[in-house]
Design a protein around this motif. Structure first.
Motif, PDB file in Angstrom:
ATOM      1  N   ALA A  46       0.818  -1.206   0.000  1.00 47.98           N
ATOM      2  CA  ALA A  46       0.000   0.000   0.000  1.00 47.98           C
ATOM      3  C   ALA A  46       0.839   1.238   0.000  1.00 47.98           C
ATOM      4  N   GLY A 192      -2.068   7.587  -0.479  1.00 44.08           N
ATOM      5  CA  GLY A 192      -3.337   7.088   0.040  1.00 44.08           C
ATOM      6  C   GLY A 192      -4.130   8.173   0.748  1.00 44.08           C
ATOM      7  N   ARG A 326      -1.389   2.003   6.596  1.00 46.22           N
ATOM      8  CA  ARG A 326      -1.777   0.658   6.173  1.00 46.22           C
ATOM      9  C   ARG A 326      -0.592   0.002   5.473  1.00 46.22           C
ATOM     10  N   LEU A 330      -2.217  -3.847  -1.359  1.00 46.81           N
ATOM     11  CA  LEU A 330      -3.428  -3.159  -1.776  1.00 46.81           C
ATOM     12  C   LEU A 330      -4.527  -4.115  -2.199  1.00 46.81           C
ATOM     13  N   GLN A 333      -6.163  -5.367   0.841  1.00 47.92           N
ATOM     14  CA  GLN A 333      -7.004  -4.325   1.430  1.00 47.92           C
ATOM     15  C   GLN A 333      -8.343  -4.225   0.707  1.00 47.92           C
ATOM     16  N   LEU A 334      -8.300  -4.280  -0.632  1.00 53.54           N
ATOM     17  CA  LEU A 334      -9.536  -4.149  -1.403  1.00 53.54           C
ATOM     18  C   LEU A 334     -10.477  -5.320  -1.126  1.00 53.54           C
ATOM     19  N   THR A 374      -9.253   2.606  -1.653  1.00 57.76           N
ATOM     20  CA  THR A 374      -8.322   1.547  -2.034  1.00 57.76           C
ATOM     21  C   THR A 374      -8.372   1.281  -3.526  1.00 57.76           C
ATOM     22  N   THR A 377      -6.509   4.013  -5.356  1.00 55.49           N
ATOM     23  CA  THR A 377      -5.072   3.860  -5.131  1.00 55.49           C
ATOM     24  C   THR A 377      -4.513   2.718  -5.973  1.00 55.49           C
TER      25      THR A 377
END
Length: 450
Positions: A46, A192, A326, A330, A333-334, A374, A377
């Motif tokens: 991230a 982010g 974070r 990524l 996270q998504l 997210t 990003t």
């Protein structure tokens, strides 16, 4: 419907496109900047991770020159949340039909979503100012024409034509601001935070825009909402174009015999578009279903409050999510935020009174902004460097198309079965998108850069 910190700014003199000449930093990816393993061997880490608390936002908004494009940019993007409601309120006044008004507003929204990526592609190739100026003028003229046609009782086909022109010429200010942050910040942990700030700004416009439009249309004149839309786009767009701070350099036309790598050439972006379509169904279905639910329960005045709870939850989550560091990849996270969104949307249809529905809508809103942040990003790292604005417009357009589809399906279900049936649409839309995300997660890998 989702949505810049202190870093050493690029102090080169602006080029004609408004961006600094490319330097060595331009070849560094966001993952490299964090010391994460380089892709494509695995998903990116991230880049979004501002320092804890409010320091990330303070640093972001202290970026030299940021306010020069943020203020006019906000004025120019606010009408994005005013156009549809302004059309509905004016046409209901002139035609007496919500059905006609809604259909014309939907035409503008669809044109906006379909034309957005092309506007973004032009901005990448020719520079933002070269696109924003003519688009702002054309949009203001189109909205003015639609207003005049409505007030003079023009035929329906003319209203549709003007609405398509108004939607298709909408300047894509939000995606352009995101591109400016990327240019201004370069590879930075504040990336982010910038996307979080933009997501919250988007939410804020959709809270403020409808309020301003309704107030103008009811207290001044039914056409005042669209008049303000045209004026804000024209003034804000021209001022935004005049501020070249952070504007990416124009990539120019592709050389003969070479192929331009558009944003949709990245498989990861195509998958993100599907994910954002699912998020759009949440916005669209809730707008219709909450109103229908409030009417069915004999409390029609609660519709706006219920949606405000949903939107407020999303805004709050966006602010907090952008202020937290974070470190996980990524794509992970998504998947986590999207799974939370599906779980929050699932019980919406079970609510039988306003209080439980408001509580579930709040939980749903809390999951929306982190998912949008997210996703934006991820888009920054999976598309080619010369297609950033186009990529962001694809995602914004996907939310718009999902919104149109969600509101249409939820409206039909509410008429045929009841409001609770329409409240099942968010779970179905996000659930289908989540399954595809899970199956094709490997596509969410950053594009190798020279």
């Amino acid at each position: 419907m989702a949505s810049s910190p202190t870093v050493p700014p690029n102090e080169h003199d602006p080029s004609p496109g408004g961006a600094a000449p490319p330097g060595p930093a331009a070849t560094v990816t966001a993952t490299e900047a964090l010391g994460a393993p380089q892709a494509p061997p695995g998903p990116t880490a991230a880049p979004g991770g501002a320092s804890a608390g409010s320091h990330g936002y303070r640093a972001l908004l202290s970026t030299p020159g940021a306010w020069r494009f943020l203020v006019p940019g906000f004025a120019a993007r606010l009408p994005y949340a005013m156009l549809g409601l302004g059309i509905v309120l004016l046409l209901e006044h002139t035609t007496g039909s919500y059905g006609t008004a809604g259909a014309v507003a939907a035409a503008a929204a669809i044109a906006q979503a379909l034309a957005g990526p092309h506007v973004g592609r032009l901005a990448d190739r020719r520079g933002q100012a070269a696109v924003v100026v003519p688009a702002s003028v054309a949009h203001a003229l189109s909205v003015s024409a639609l207003t005049a046609l409505a007030l003079t009782g023009a035929p329906l086909w003319a209203l549709f034509a003007a609405a398509l022109a108004a939607g298709g010429t909408t300047p894509q200010i939000g995606p352009m601001i995101r591109s400016r942050w990327m240019t201004r910040l370069g590879p930075s942990p504040l990336t982010g935070t910038a996307f979080a700030f933009e997501s919250v700004t988007d939410e804020f416009t959709f809270v403020v825009g409808p309020v301003v439009t309704t107030a103008l249309c009811t207290a001044v004149h039914p056409a005042a909402g669209l008049a303000a839309t045209a004026a804000l786009v024209l003034a804000g767009g021209l001022l935004f174009a005049a501020q070249r701070t952070g504007a990416p350099a124009a990539t120019g036309r592709a050389r003969p015999g070479t192929r331009h790598a558009g944003a949709m050439s990245a498989p990861g972006l195509r998958l993100l578009v599907v994910a954002f379509l699912g998020i759009g169904t949440v916005f669209g279905s809730l707008q219709v279903s909450l109103a229908a639910f409030a009417r069915e329960t004999g409390t029609p005045g609660l519709a706006g409050w219920l949606y405000a709870v949903f939107a407020g939850g999303s805004m709050a989550a966006g602010v907090l999510y952008g202020a937290v560091r974070r470190r996980s990849a990524l794509d992970r996270q998504l998947l986590v935020t999207y799974a939370l969104l599906v779980l929050a949307a699932a019980p919406l249809w079970t609510a039988r009174s306003p209080l439980p529905l408001g509580a579930v809508a709040l939980l749903c809103g809390l999951a929306v902004a982190p998912t949008l942040i997210t996703g934006f990003t991820l888009a920054e790292v999976v598309v080619p460097d010369n297609a950033k604005t186009e990529a962001f417009t694809w995602l914004t357009g996907a939310v718009g198309l999902g919104l149109a589809a969600g509101s249409t399906v939820a409206g039909q279900l509410a008429d045929l079965v009841g409001a609770r049936a329409g409240l099942a649409v968010p779970a179905v839309g996000t659930g289908c998108a989540f399954v595809l995300l899970l199956l094709a997660r490997r596509l969410l890998r950053p594009t190798p850069r020279p």
